[in-house]
Motif scaffolding. Structure first.
Motif, PDB file in Angstrom:
ATOM      1  N   VAL A 171     -16.445  -0.690  -7.409  1.00 25.64           N
ATOM      2  CA  VAL A 171     -15.824   0.635  -7.416  1.00 25.64           C
ATOM      3  C   VAL A 171     -14.315   0.514  -7.621  1.00 25.64           C
ATOM      4  O   VAL A 171     -13.706   1.277  -8.386  1.00 25.64           O
ATOM      5  CB  VAL A 171     -16.130   1.392  -6.108  1.00 25.64           C
ATOM      6  CG1 VAL A 171     -15.306   2.672  -6.018  1.00 25.64           C
ATOM      7  CG2 VAL A 171     -17.611   1.729  -6.026  1.00 25.64           C
ATOM      8  N   LEU A 172     -13.701  -0.449  -6.935  1.00 24.52           N
ATOM      9  CA  LEU A 172     -12.263  -0.656  -7.053  1.00 24.52           C
ATOM     10  C   LEU A 172     -11.873  -1.027  -8.481  1.00 24.52           C
ATOM     11  O   LEU A 172     -10.993  -0.399  -9.086  1.00 24.52           O
ATOM     12  CB  LEU A 172     -11.816  -1.744  -6.080  1.00 24.52           C
ATOM     13  CG  LEU A 172     -10.346  -2.189  -6.174  1.00 24.52           C
ATOM     14  CD1 LEU A 172      -9.414  -1.014  -5.917  1.00 24.52           C
ATOM     15  CD2 LEU A 172     -10.076  -3.321  -5.188  1.00 24.52           C
ATOM     16  N   SER A 173     -12.549  -2.033  -9.037  1.00 28.32           N
ATOM     17  CA  SER A 173     -12.214  -2.476 -10.391  1.00 28.32           C
ATOM     18  C   SER A 173     -12.567  -1.414 -11.426  1.00 28.32           C
ATOM     19  O   SER A 173     -11.809  -1.160 -12.370  1.00 28.32           O
ATOM     20  CB  SER A 173     -12.934  -3.792 -10.711  1.00 28.32           C
ATOM     21  OG  SER A 173     -14.335  -3.655 -10.540  1.00 28.32           O
ATOM     22  N   GLY A 174     -13.734  -0.771 -11.245  1.00 31.06           N
ATOM     23  CA  GLY A 174     -14.139   0.279 -12.176  1.00 31.06           C
ATOM     24  C   GLY A 174     -13.218   1.482 -12.112  1.00 31.06           C
ATOM     25  O   GLY A 174     -12.908   2.097 -13.140  1.00 31.06           O
ATOM     26  N   GLY A 175     -12.762   1.836 -10.900  1.00 26.76           N
ATOM     27  CA  GLY A 175     -11.850   2.964 -10.749  1.00 26.76           C
ATOM     28  C   GLY A 175     -10.512   2.697 -11.419  1.00 26.76           C
ATOM     29  O   GLY A 175      -9.963   3.567 -12.099  1.00 26.76           O
ATOM     30  N   ILE A 176      -9.982   1.498 -11.231  1.00 25.57           N
ATOM     31  CA  ILE A 176      -8.702   1.148 -11.855  1.00 25.57           C
ATOM     32  C   ILE A 176      -8.835   1.145 -13.373  1.00 25.57           C
ATOM     33  O   ILE A 176      -7.999   1.711 -14.096  1.00 25.57           O
ATOM     34  CB  ILE A 176      -8.216  -0.221 -11.345  1.00 25.57           C
ATOM     35  CG1 ILE A 176      -7.879  -0.136  -9.855  1.00 25.57           C
ATOM     36  CG2 ILE A 176      -7.006  -0.694 -12.144  1.00 25.57           C
ATOM     37  CD1 ILE A 176      -7.529  -1.479  -9.229  1.00 25.57           C
ATOM     38  N   TRP A 177      -9.906   0.511 -13.864  1.00 28.10           N
ATOM     39  CA  TRP A 177     -10.126   0.467 -15.310  1.00 28.10           C
ATOM     40  C   TRP A 177     -10.311   1.870 -15.878  1.00 28.10           C
ATOM     41  O   TRP A 177      -9.732   2.231 -16.908  1.00 28.10           O
ATOM     42  CB  TRP A 177     -11.354  -0.389 -15.632  1.00 28.10           C
ATOM     43  CG  TRP A 177     -11.710  -0.387 -17.086  1.00 28.10           C
ATOM     44  CD1 TRP A 177     -11.174  -1.158 -18.080  1.00 28.10           C
ATOM     45  CD2 TRP A 177     -12.702   0.446 -17.709  1.00 28.10           C
ATOM     46  NE1 TRP A 177     -11.761  -0.845 -19.283  1.00 28.10           N
ATOM     47  CE2 TRP A 177     -12.695   0.124 -19.092  1.00 28.10           C
ATOM     48  CE3 TRP A 177     -13.580   1.422 -17.235  1.00 28.10           C
ATOM     49  CZ2 TRP A 177     -13.549   0.763 -20.005  1.00 28.10           C
ATOM     50  CZ3 TRP A 177     -14.422   2.053 -18.144  1.00 28.10           C
ATOM     51  CH2 TRP A 177     -14.404   1.718 -19.504  1.00 28.10           C
ATOM     52  N   GLY A 178     -11.129   2.689 -15.198  1.00 28.06           N
ATOM     53  CA  GLY A 178     -11.390   4.037 -15.674  1.00 28.06           C
ATOM     54  C   GLY A 178     -10.128   4.881 -15.710  1.00 28.06           C
ATOM     55  O   GLY A 178      -9.899   5.637 -16.664  1.00 28.06           O
ATOM     56  N   PHE A 179      -9.294   4.761 -14.690  1.00 28.39           N
ATOM     57  CA  PHE A 179      -8.057   5.541 -14.653  1.00 28.39           C
ATOM     58  C   PHE A 179      -7.119   5.114 -15.785  1.00 28.39           C
ATOM     59  O   PHE A 179      -6.512   5.966 -16.462  1.00 28.39           O
ATOM     60  CB  PHE A 179      -7.354   5.380 -13.315  1.00 28.39           C
ATOM     61  CG  PHE A 179      -6.082   6.175 -13.216  1.00 28.39           C
ATOM     62  CD1 PHE A 179      -6.115   7.508 -12.838  1.00 28.39           C
ATOM     63  CD2 PHE A 179      -4.856   5.596 -13.510  1.00 28.39           C
ATOM     64  CE1 PHE A 179      -4.954   8.255 -12.769  1.00 28.39           C
ATOM     65  CE2 PHE A 179      -3.683   6.330 -13.440  1.00 28.39           C
ATOM     66  CZ  PHE A 179      -3.729   7.665 -13.070  1.00 28.39           C
ATOM     67  N   ILE A 180      -6.985   3.808 -15.986  1.00 32.22           N
ATOM     68  CA  ILE A 180      -6.096   3.319 -17.055  1.00 32.22           C
ATOM     69  C   ILE A 180      -6.570   3.813 -18.421  1.00 32.22           C
ATOM     70  O   ILE A 180      -5.764   4.258 -19.259  1.00 32.22           O
ATOM     71  CB  ILE A 180      -6.020   1.779 -17.020  1.00 32.22           C
ATOM     72  CG1 ILE A 180      -5.288   1.320 -15.753  1.00 32.22           C
ATOM     73  CG2 ILE A 180      -5.314   1.242 -18.262  1.00 32.22           C
ATOM     74  CD1 ILE A 180      -5.299  -0.179 -15.554  1.00 32.22           C
ATOM     75  N   GLU A 181      -7.890   3.747 -18.652  1.00 32.62           N
ATOM     76  CA  GLU A 181      -8.429   4.225 -19.932  1.00 32.62           C
ATOM     77  C   GLU A 181      -8.201   5.721 -20.106  1.00 32.62           C
ATOM     78  O   GLU A 181      -7.814   6.189 -21.188  1.00 32.62           O
ATOM     79  CB  GLU A 181      -9.932   3.910 -20.010  1.00 32.62           C
ATOM     80  CG  GLU A 181     -10.252   2.441 -20.203  1.00 32.62           C
ATOM     81  CD  GLU A 181      -9.772   1.920 -21.552  1.00 32.62           C
ATOM     82  OE1 GLU A 181      -9.981   2.628 -22.571  1.00 32.62           O
ATOM     83  OE2 GLU A 181      -9.177   0.824 -21.580  1.00 32.62           O
ATOM     84  N   LEU A 182      -8.452   6.483 -19.053  1.00 36.68           N
ATOM     85  CA  LEU A 182      -8.240   7.930 -19.125  1.00 36.68           C
ATOM     86  C   LEU A 182      -6.767   8.258 -19.381  1.00 36.68           C
ATOM     87  O   LEU A 182      -6.450   9.122 -20.216  1.00 36.68           O
ATOM     88  CB  LEU A 182      -8.691   8.586 -17.826  1.00 36.68           C
ATOM     89  CG  LEU A 182     -10.148   8.997 -17.716  1.00 36.68           C
ATOM     90  CD1 LEU A 182     -10.457   9.451 -16.289  1.00 36.68           C
ATOM     91  CD2 LEU A 182     -10.463  10.128 -18.696  1.00 36.68           C
TER      92      LEU A 182
END
Length: 251
Positions: free
Chosen positions: A34-45
């Motif tokens: 969740v932590l890594s996916g959240g960071i990646w998702g936010f950066i992409e967005l």
């Protein structure tokens, strides 16, 4: 016979400990994801929003919640609009402060003093991060439809979505870390997720945020909550924060 019963009891205890360890390790892995996916998702967005690539889908999704014949009118009768305002209030500063103080009071009454101290740092820290990111991106609010709720700050990420995720999810992970019963752990987490989703959806429905603003708030807030869970777990293993194993010792 007595020796056999003792051996059987020890065996059951061993299996119980292994099952608990497996559950904890799975939860830790899930939080890392969740932590890594959240960071990646936010950066992409953030990258897509900065380049304007999400504008078209943002507009379509926002208008899909409006009367096709009159974009100034949200879908549904007046009571649905009022319900949307009620849900959005759950992510307001006043409500979140009351919820946080209530949870802090619970931890203090339960004599979880170090957990209370952790909560008093974790939640405001996430709110501060949300405020700094809004200032940094400074995205304008939607101008396609009239706002059904007063908005003072920039649009990206959604402050209500992120602050509700930070507050409800962070408090949830703190509470379940000191709660021994699995069903209560599940109840607390499901309730926190439901509140977070309702707040975010209401922001788009009321026309004060683009859908990607809300999605970014959710991803950042979930990542912060996962980080708090991992930090608290590490501190509990070092004996710096109370754990569920010594629940009865503090009562």
């Amino acid at each position: 016979m007595h020796r056999f019963e003792k051996t059987e009891h020890v065996g059951r205890q061993g299996l119980s400990m292994l099952a608990r360890l497996a559950r904890y390790e799975f939860t830790a892995l899930l939080c890392v994801l969740v932590l890594s996916g959240g960071i990646w998702g936010f950066i992409e967005l953030a990258d897509e929003v900065s380049e304007g690539d999400t504008q078209s889908i943002d507009e379509r999704l926002l208008l899909s919640l409006r009367d096709p014949a009159d974009h100034t009118d949200p879908l549904g009768p007046a009571w649905v609009e009022e319900l949307g305002r009620d849900f959005t209030a759950l992510g307001g500063v006043g409500v979140l402060v009351l919820i946080s103080l209530g949870a802090l009071g619970y931890l203090l009454l339960a004599r979880r003093y170090r957990a209370a101290l952790f909560a008093s740092v974790a939640v405001p820290g996430g709110v501060l991060l949300s405020t700094l990111m809004k200032i940094g991106f400074d995205r304008p609010r939607p101008d396609l439809v009239p706002h059904e709720s007063i908005a003072y700050t920039a649009s990206f990420p959604s402050g209500h979505a992120m602050m509700s995720a930070v507050t409800y999810l962070t408090l949830a992970v703190l509470l379940i870390r000191i709660q021994p019963e699995l069903r209560l752990k599940a109840y607390i987490m499901v309730l926190a997720i439901m509140l977070t989703l309702l707040v975010g959806i209401s922001r788009v429905y009321l026309g004060v945020h683009w859908p990607t603003d809300v999605l970014a708030g959710w991803t950042a807030g979930a990542a912060w909550a996962a980080l708090c869970w991992l930090v608290m777990r590490w501190m509990q293993r070092r004996g710096q924060v109370e754990s569920e194993e010594n629940w009865s010792d503090t009562e």
